[in-house]
Design a protein around this motif. Structure first.
Motif, PDB file in Angstrom:
ATOM      1  N   UNK A 108       0.829  -1.202   0.000  1.00 17.90           N
ATOM      2  CA  UNK A 108       0.000   0.000   0.000  1.00 17.90           C
ATOM      3  C   UNK A 108       0.869   1.260   0.000  1.00 17.90           C
ATOM      4  N   UNK A 109       1.898   1.274   0.843  1.00 17.58           N
ATOM      5  CA  UNK A 109       2.773   2.451   0.932  1.00 17.58           C
ATOM      6  C   UNK A 109       3.512   2.673  -0.383  1.00 17.58           C
ATOM      7  N   UNK A 110       3.951   1.585  -1.027  1.00 22.45           N
ATOM      8  CA  UNK A 110       4.649   1.748  -2.302  1.00 22.45           C
ATOM      9  C   UNK A 110       3.729   2.376  -3.349  1.00 22.45           C
ATOM     10  N   UNK A 111       2.461   1.999  -3.340  1.00 17.32           N
ATOM     11  CA  UNK A 111       1.510   2.596  -4.277  1.00 17.32           C
ATOM     12  C   UNK A 111       1.366   4.087  -4.017  1.00 17.32           C
ATOM     13  N   UNK A 112       1.330   4.470  -2.752  1.00 18.37           N
ATOM     14  CA  UNK A 112       1.254   5.890  -2.405  1.00 18.37           C
ATOM     15  C   UNK A 112       2.510   6.636  -2.868  1.00 18.37           C
ATOM     16  N   UNK A 113       3.665   5.993  -2.724  1.00 18.92           N
ATOM     17  CA  UNK A 113       4.916   6.612  -3.168  1.00 18.92           C
ATOM     18  C   UNK A 113       4.899   6.804  -4.684  1.00 18.92           C
ATOM     19  N   UNK A 124       0.780  14.293   7.096  1.00 18.05           N
ATOM     20  CA  UNK A 124       0.122  13.003   7.281  1.00 18.05           C
ATOM     21  C   UNK A 124      -1.300  13.013   6.736  1.00 18.05           C
ATOM     22  N   UNK A 125      -1.836  11.810   6.557  1.00 23.21           N
ATOM     23  CA  UNK A 125      -3.250  11.663   6.243  1.00 23.21           C
ATOM     24  C   UNK A 125      -3.757  10.378   6.868  1.00 23.21           C
ATOM     25  N   UNK A 126      -5.018  10.387   7.251  1.00 24.29           N
ATOM     26  CA  UNK A 126      -5.623   9.202   7.839  1.00 24.29           C
ATOM     27  C   UNK A 126      -5.896   8.169   6.751  1.00 24.29           C
ATOM     28  N   UNK A 127      -5.726   6.911   7.098  1.00 25.76           N
ATOM     29  CA  UNK A 127      -5.927   5.810   6.158  1.00 25.76           C
ATOM     30  C   UNK A 127      -7.154   5.025   6.594  1.00 25.76           C
ATOM     31  N   UNK A 128      -8.099   4.790   5.684  1.00 32.75           N
ATOM     32  CA  UNK A 128      -9.297   4.021   6.042  1.00 32.75           C
ATOM     33  C   UNK A 128      -8.940   2.659   6.635  1.00 32.75           C
ATOM     34  N   UNK A 129      -9.550   2.348   7.767  1.00 28.27           N
ATOM     35  CA  UNK A 129      -9.308   1.061   8.405  1.00 28.27           C
ATOM     36  C   UNK A 129      -8.088   1.010   9.290  1.00 28.27           C
ATOM     37  N   UNK A 130      -7.339   2.124   9.377  1.00 27.61           N
ATOM     38  CA  UNK A 130      -6.132   2.149  10.204  1.00 27.61           C
ATOM     39  C   UNK A 130      -6.266   3.218  11.286  1.00 27.61           C
ATOM     40  N   UNK A 131      -5.878   2.901  12.519  1.00 23.44           N
ATOM     41  CA  UNK A 131      -5.939   3.906  13.590  1.00 23.44           C
ATOM     42  C   UNK A 131      -4.797   4.919  13.506  1.00 23.44           C
TER      43      UNK A 131
END
Length: 365
Positions: free
Chosen positions: A73-78, A153-160
């Motif tokens: 997921x992080x790689x896709x964001x990068x 930062x940004x909030x990620x759905x499903x993650x606290x």
């Protein structure tokens, strides 16, 4: 426990422990140090995972899979950020993270990543910030004076927990070294098919990883593991002579020497992989060892005040230690920022430090 386990992965003369109690205790260390993914992948790669108890294998695998999905997921964001940077003509270099995992551990899931670190040229910072915010990273953290990065930062759905992007223009505080970051840019190589995205050379990646470990006072096995893995992968291609020549120019000799000395002292088998030779600090004489609390305390003092090549750089850190920023105060005393003034927080910090010093003295005597 964890250091013994790591040593067995890199030292062919050492066999994997066979006692189940060892792995029960080791899991406690691993839980605290976030090295599940590294150990799982390295043990699997070396065909020794099945020599460990089943409960240990299952625990490692579970955390490895979690890290794998997170890293994907992080790689896709990068990659989305890279596309925006390419469009805006912004040069960037990813630091650590998923690309470090792929290049030096051999797989995207082999080293857990929780945020995104990008090196940007100073002149492009505002453009980079605009691109990052465009992708939804609009929760801006308060900048740290004299620091070398800004965070969004940004909030990620499903993650606290939010996902954070750190935009760096350097890898050390400018007030504590004379690091020439342009040298890192000059030797950077193109990353994949991108035109503006680069990757640090192996040499500068190692330089950066050593400084990263120093900055965290090697307070977790994961920092040792990053350095050990690079040494193992690069083997005879680590130019230590150049490293310390550059460190002398950059005024980072003590930081580099201290870090590598501690790593080689804890993992002496590294001398057979890539001898550090005259650059390693002499080992302590027998009989000088104290309790673990005292040892940790003296290591912290050495890190905090004797890691700098000049008196000027040491004085900068001493001033920040005596009079930390409000943000640093809050992180160290863990108090509600709305309830306490700066002086009140400072008083609480000094009280905390005094209590720690007293505990150390009690443990000695």
């Amino acid at each position: 426990m964890i250091h013994q386990l790591i040593a067995s992965l890199y030292n062919p003369k050492v066999t994997m422990p066979s006692d189940e109690r060892f792995y029960t205790e080791a899991l406690k260390d691993i839980n605290n140090d976030s090295v599940f993914s590294q150990l799982y992948f390295l043990m699997k790669q070396r065909d020794v995972l099945e020599q460990t108890p089943l409960f240990f294998q299952k625990k490692l695998k579970m955390h490895y899979q979690t890290a794998l999905y997170q890293n994907i997921f992080i790689k896709k964001q990068i990659e989305l950020l890279f596309d925006l940077f390419e469009e805006a003509g912004i040069e960037t270099i990813p630091l650590k993270g998923v690309y470090f995992a792929e290049d030096y551990f051999g797989h995207i899931g082999a080293r857990a990543t929780t945020d995104i670190d990008l090196l940007i040229r100073k002149k492009d910072i505002q453009q980079a910030v605009h691109a990052v915010k465009k992708l939804g990273f609009d929760l801006e953290e308060e900048p740290i004076p004299s620091h070398f990065h800004v965070s969004f930062s940004k909030m990620i759905p499903g993650s606290p927990y939010p996902l954070t992007v750190e935009i760096h223009w350097d890898i050390l505080k400018e007030t504590t070294a004379d690091l020439q970051i342009e040298e890192f840019w000059k030797e950077a190589r193109p990353l994949s098919s991108y035109g503006k995205v680069k990757a640090l050379s192996d040499y500068h990646t190692f330089y950066m990883i050593c400084l990263h470990g120093w900055r965290h006072n090697l307070d977790s096995p994961k920092y040792y593991l990053d350095i050990i893995q690079m040494i193992d992968i690069l083997k005879g291609n680590l130019p230590y002579e150049r490293l310390f020549q550059d460190a002398k120019r950059h005024q980072t000799v003590k930081r580099m020497s201290r870090t590598l000395s501690l790593v080689y002292e804890k993992y002496p088998m590294l001398t057979d992989i890539a001898p550090l030779g005259a650059y390693i600090a002499p080992k302590k004489k027998q009989g000088q060892k104290q309790g673990s609390r005292f040892s940790s305390y003296t290591q912290f003092i050495g890190y905090q005040f004797f890691s700098y090549d000049t008196i000027r750089h040491s004085s900068v850190e001493l001033k920040l230690w005596l009079l930390p920023t409000r943000r640093d105060l809050l992180s160290q005393v863990n108090q509600d920022p709305k309830r306490f003034s700066y002086l009140s927080l400072l008083s609480r910090l000094y009280k905390k430090r005094c209590l720690s010093a007293v505990k150390v003295l009690i443990s000695i005597f």
